[in-house]
Every structure is written in C-alpha cells, then in structure tokens.
Scaffold this active site. Structure first.
Site, PDB file in Angstrom:
ATOM      1  N   LYS A 113       1.151  -1.144  -0.108  1.00  0.00           N
ATOM      2  CA  LYS A 113      -0.297   0.186   0.027  1.00  0.00           C
ATOM      3  C   LYS A 113       0.710   1.290  -0.573  1.00  0.00           C
ATOM      4  O   LYS A 113      -0.067   2.278  -1.097  1.00  0.00           O
ATOM      5  CB  LYS A 113      -1.220   0.366   0.975  1.00  0.00           C
ATOM      6  CG  LYS A 113      -2.101  -0.813   1.421  1.00  0.00           C
ATOM      7  CD  LYS A 113      -3.108  -1.363   2.191  1.00  0.00           C
ATOM      8  CE  LYS A 113      -4.113  -2.175   2.304  1.00  0.00           C
ATOM      9  NZ  LYS A 113      -4.830  -1.777   3.449  1.00  0.00           N
ATOM     10  N   LYS A 193      -5.207 -12.414  -8.601  1.00  0.00           N
ATOM     11  CA  LYS A 193      -6.741 -12.212  -7.750  1.00  0.00           C
ATOM     12  C   LYS A 193      -7.554 -10.716  -8.938  1.00  0.00           C
ATOM     13  O   LYS A 193      -6.697 -10.223  -8.941  1.00  0.00           O
ATOM     14  CB  LYS A 193      -6.414 -12.368  -6.368  1.00  0.00           C
ATOM     15  CG  LYS A 193      -6.020 -13.286  -5.662  1.00  0.00           C
ATOM     16  CD  LYS A 193      -5.692 -13.215  -3.969  1.00  0.00           C
ATOM     17  CE  LYS A 193      -6.895 -12.678  -3.769  1.00  0.00           C
ATOM     18  NZ  LYS A 193      -6.559 -12.585  -2.114  1.00  0.00           N
ATOM     19  N   LYS A 196     -10.924  -4.293  -7.302  1.00  0.00           N
ATOM     20  CA  LYS A 196     -10.652  -3.550  -7.417  1.00  0.00           C
ATOM     21  C   LYS A 196     -10.048  -2.573  -7.449  1.00  0.00           C
ATOM     22  O   LYS A 196     -10.462  -1.499  -8.449  1.00  0.00           O
ATOM     23  CB  LYS A 196     -12.189  -3.245  -6.357  1.00  0.00           C
ATOM     24  CG  LYS A 196     -10.984  -2.927  -5.325  1.00  0.00           C
ATOM     25  CD  LYS A 196     -12.213  -1.893  -3.884  1.00  0.00           C
ATOM     26  CE  LYS A 196     -11.441  -1.949  -2.816  1.00  0.00           C
ATOM     27  NZ  LYS A 196     -12.334  -1.667  -1.415  1.00  0.00           N
TER      28      LYS A 196
END
Length: 326
Positions: A113, A193, A196
């Site tokens: 992140k 995976k 979004k």
C-alpha cells in the site's frame, strides 16, 4: 453452551467484486447460523489512504447496504461503523505500546500500500488497529483469506504478549478458512487475484454490475488456444477460474462441469457462466435497490450503540490490567 464469537470487517466501498463476495462475504452470512457474529465497516482503516470526505460518506453507506442486502441480519449479528465505537482506537493505542517495530516492518500489505499511496503512521500501524478490532470483543475466531493470515498471526502475538505481561485477558483467535471460494482470479489475468484496484476494469465483475456488463466481461475473459473445458490451474488457468465461479454459483462439481461442457467449446461455457452469475446476483441487486438510506443509517447507529455497550466493560478490564482504571 455459548456460541463462539466471530469478528470481521469490510472496507467502506460498495464496489464489491465477485472475489470479495464468493471468497469472503457469502461466508459471513453462513456463519450467522453457528456463531455470535460481529461485523463492522472499517472506516478508520480506510482513511489511511487519501479519501474525498463527501464521496467517502456515500461509499461507507454503500458498504453497509451491501452487507444488509447480502444477508447480514442485524437481529442476529452486530453491525456498525468502526469509527462510532471509540474503544477500537483506545485498544489500538494500548496494543501499540507492546507491538514491536520489527514486526510491523515485516507486514507485507504495508509495503504494497505504501508503494501505491505513500506511507504514513496510520498505514504503518494499520495491523495494530486490526488486532484491536479482533481483540476488543474477545473474538474466538476470524474468517480469513490467504492474504490476511499474517495479520491474524500478529493479533495472536499481541494477545499473548499482553496476557503474559498483564494477566490473562484475551483469547487467542483462530482462523476460519472458507472451504470454497477462496480463489477467484482476474478475468484478464488468471494468475492474479480479482481486485477492485486493477487498472483494467475488464478483469473484474462487481456485484452491482448490470447484467449486460456481467455478460460482456465473462465472455471476454482470457482463456487459452484450446477448446476443451477442463479443470487444470497449471495449463488452463483462465478456464479453471471460470469453472470455480460457475461451481460456486450452481453447486456443480468440477467433474460435472467437465462432463457437461468438456467438448462443447469455450463460447457455450462462457455463456453458461455469465448466466449463472447474472441469476445468482439478481436477488442481491433487488435487495440492495430496495434498501432505504435513512433506514440503513438507523440500523448502523443502533448497532453502534449496542457495540459500545458491549465494548465499554471489555475496555474497563483492559484499563484495570494496565493501571488506567478509575
């Protein structure tokens, strides 16, 4: 005999995709039959990356609507916004005083992140707040995916460290790993995976997508140059991924899918997958559209009141242990 207590949280966005739904959220609903469930929209976690405040309020409400439409029942489960229960932050601070920077430096999600959004102290200490979320209500178990095991391990470490230093206060939560639906991959890159944050929207199906969008994205899913529908993640990852999705919506086994579609070509199979997804999500979309925003706000506020009522005595126990009680 008292039921075991389960805790889990969801980021405040209504953009839930098939991977979220099939891999985690559908299991939240099923857990209500056997556990004392506590679910919250983790809005404090979400502000560790930049948010537009007005849009954030809307997205937070959408996340609550998603959970309610999906089948989380506030009569059976505790459901609330994390920020409305300040004991989460209180416990996070206390746990942060016994968490080592070495452990936090090893948290892989922080690195991922931080690379995307830039680092800050909140993002760095995110796992400690997650541990506080779980331990606040003395959860016995947590439904987790593969990417969350590291966070649960840290939670158990902090609980053990607190108990050793101040006395037995927290149980060590165990993982609940879903038996099915743990792996739903991108429709455009079946080695990654479904996400979004994927810059290619064609790689995902959102559960609020209209039927035309769902059909288009499934039919354009990446497969291979063969024509046989066969379950083989190594050689046919795209088809195996679609088989997983079809199985989760229809209940058909891989053997049954191969027998029905094996030699029929990919076009026919993709059409069947698309229709299964459209039909499977239709009741959810209807329930979502029927929800009233004011009613949802009231449900979440009532849940927050109930959560605070339960959290206060738990935190009093922690305060007594560490010498902060009145």
């Amino acid at each position: 005999m008292a039921r075991q207590r389960v805790f889990s949280g969801i980021q405040p966005t209504g953009n839930i995709h098939l991977g979220n739904y099939l891999g985690a959220l559908r299991n939240w609903v099923a857990l209500q039959a056997d556990y004392d469930c506590i679910y919250c929209v983790v809005d404090l976690h979400a502000i560790t990356v930049p948010q537009d405040p007005a849009a954030f309020l809307v997205e937070r409400g959408n996340a609550a609507k998603v959970l309610l439409a999906m089948g989380v029942d506030p009569r059976r489960s505790l459901l609330y916004y994390q920020s409305r229960v300040p004991q989460h932050a209180e416990l996070a601070w206390i746990l942060s005083t016994i968490a080592s920077t070495g452990q936090l430096n090893r948290m892989t999600q922080f690195k991922e992140k931080a690379d995307k959004a830039g680092s800050n102290l909140g993002l760095y200490s995110y796992p400690v707040l997650m541990a506080a979320d779980i331990l606040l209500f003395r959860a016995d178990a947590v439904p987790v995916g593969e990417d969350q095991k590291q966070h649960l391990e840290l939670t158990r470490d902090l609980a053990e460290r607190f108990n050793a230093r101040f006395g037995e206060e927290f149980p060590l939560p165990e993982p609940i790993i879903p038996k099915t639906g743990a792996r739903v991959m991108s429709l455009q890159d079946p080695t990654a995976k479904m996400s979004k944050s994927d810059p290619d929207p064609a790689g995902r199906v959102l559960i609020l997508d209209d039927p035309a969008t769902i059909r288009r994205r499934v039919k354009r899913a990446v497969t291979d140059s063969e024509t046989e529908v066969r379950y083989d993640w190594e050689k046919k990852a795209g088809i195996a991924n679609l088989m997983e999705v079809y199985s989760l919506f229809t209940g058909a086994s891989m053997q049954q899918i191969e027998a029905e579609f094996g030699s029929g070509g990919y076009g026919r199979f993709k059409e069947a997958v698309a229709e299964a997804v459209v039909a499977g999500l239709a009741p959810f979309r209807e329930a979502y559209d029927a929800l009233d925003d004011a009613a949802v706000h009231r449900i979440m506020e009532e849940g927050a009141v109930a959560a605070r009522d339960r959290a206060v005595p738990f935190m009093e126990g922690v305060f007594r242990r560490v010498g902060l009680s009145a």
